[in-house]
Design a protein around this motif. Structure first.
Motif, PDB file in Angstrom:
ATOM      1  N   SER A  54     112.153 -18.717-141.433  1.00  0.00           N
ATOM      2  CA  SER A  54     110.754 -18.872-142.224  1.00  0.00           C
ATOM      3  C   SER A  54     110.295 -20.564-141.916  1.00  0.00           C
ATOM      4  O   SER A  54     110.800 -21.401-142.089  1.00  0.00           O
ATOM      5  CB  SER A  54     110.684 -18.585-143.160  1.00  0.00           C
ATOM      6  OG  SER A  54     111.495 -18.905-144.507  1.00  0.00           O
ATOM      7  N   THR A  70     101.927 -17.717-143.542  1.00  0.00           N
ATOM      8  CA  THR A  70     103.915 -17.494-143.416  1.00  0.00           C
ATOM      9  C   THR A  70     104.136 -16.272-142.923  1.00  0.00           C
ATOM     10  O   THR A  70     103.686 -15.484-142.325  1.00  0.00           O
ATOM     11  CB  THR A  70     104.453 -17.462-145.154  1.00  0.00           C
ATOM     12  OG1 THR A  70     103.891 -18.301-146.045  1.00  0.00           O
ATOM     13  CG2 THR A  70     105.674 -17.284-145.010  1.00  0.00           C
ATOM     14  N   MET A  89     106.184 -11.505-149.760  1.00  0.00           N
ATOM     15  CA  MET A  89     105.844 -12.944-149.900  1.00  0.00           C
ATOM     16  C   MET A  89     105.637 -12.828-151.420  1.00  0.00           C
ATOM     17  O   MET A  89     104.526 -12.791-151.803  1.00  0.00           O
ATOM     18  CB  MET A  89     105.336 -13.272-148.878  1.00  0.00           C
ATOM     19  CG  MET A  89     106.085 -12.881-147.412  1.00  0.00           C
ATOM     20  SD  MET A  89     104.436 -13.143-146.320  1.00  0.00           S
ATOM     21  CE  MET A  89     105.319 -13.029-144.587  1.00  0.00           C
ATOM     22  N   THR A 138     108.559 -19.953-150.178  1.00  0.00           N
ATOM     23  CA  THR A 138     108.244 -18.883-150.155  1.00  0.00           C
ATOM     24  C   THR A 138     109.281 -18.424-149.867  1.00  0.00           C
ATOM     25  O   THR A 138     109.759 -18.320-149.513  1.00  0.00           O
ATOM     26  CB  THR A 138     106.921 -18.712-149.129  1.00  0.00           C
ATOM     27  OG1 THR A 138     106.156 -19.281-148.596  1.00  0.00           O
ATOM     28  CG2 THR A 138     106.929 -17.167-148.620  1.00  0.00           C
ATOM     29  N   PHE A 140     110.922 -14.005-149.999  1.00  0.00           N
ATOM     30  CA  PHE A 140     110.907 -12.154-149.713  1.00  0.00           C
ATOM     31  C   PHE A 140     111.606 -11.865-150.090  1.00  0.00           C
ATOM     32  O   PHE A 140     113.010 -12.079-150.216  1.00  0.00           O
ATOM     33  CB  PHE A 140     111.022 -12.623-148.249  1.00  0.00           C
ATOM     34  CG  PHE A 140     110.585 -13.021-147.069  1.00  0.00           C
ATOM     35  CD1 PHE A 140     110.654 -14.901-147.368  1.00  0.00           C
ATOM     36  CD2 PHE A 140     109.244 -13.428-146.894  1.00  0.00           C
ATOM     37  CE1 PHE A 140     110.307 -16.007-146.301  1.00  0.00           C
ATOM     38  CE2 PHE A 140     109.011 -14.553-146.182  1.00  0.00           C
ATOM     39  CZ  PHE A 140     109.526 -15.418-145.617  1.00  0.00           C
TER      40      PHE A 140
END
Length: 154
Positions: A54, A70, A89, A138, A140
């Motif tokens: 990511s 992102t 996110m 970030t 998830f």
């Protein structure tokens, strides 16, 4: 009168016999249900989806809005196909606060075979109080379930 008593007694025996067979069928159905549940648990144990990679980019535009893009790659590391549900996110600050959240993000493709990958991508603005230096990472949230279907191939 004697015939009526014999008829009533026979009817009672028939109804009792039918009642017992229904219980037997119900018990058999319960056993099948438990067997199916354990099979589903085994199947789900073989289904595994992980985030392989990511990345995020944060920048400020000409009117000082803070933007973030992102992307993430999901990899099916299990041994059966999975259907990826909706993803979320969460954009975190260096102090651990949540700077923003994006919801209802869907992977492409939604159905992923064993060993294959899917992608998600989102671009959004962060809270007005956010500075470029405050963004940390970030995280998830996503869900998936094991399926027996094949993905649509073009």
């Amino acid at each position: 009168m004697k015939k009526l008593t014999i008829l009533m007694f026979s009817l009672l025996i028939i109804l009792t016999a039918c009642g017992d067979s229904k219980q037997t069928i119900s018990q058999t159905a319960d056993k099948k249900s438990k067997t199916e549940e354990s099979a589903n648990t085994e199947e789900k144990a073989n289904a595994k989806l992980e985030i392989e990679d990511s990345g995020s980019t944060v920048w400020s535009d000409s009117i000082d809005s803070i933007w973030i893009n992102t992307a993430a790659i999901f990899k099916n590391t299990g041994d059966m196909p999975v259907d990826i549900g909706e993803s979320q996110m969460n954009y975190k600050g260096k102090d651990g606060s949540i700077l923003g959240t994006s919801t209802m993000i869907y992977a492409v493709p939604e159905i992923v075979q064993a060993g294959e990958s899917a992608f998600i991508l989102e671009g959004t603005t962060l809270n007005e109080e956010t500075s470029l230096d405050n963004y940390s990472e970030t995280t998830f949230n996503f869900n998936f379930e094991a399926i027996e279907e094949d993905s649509n191939l073009m």
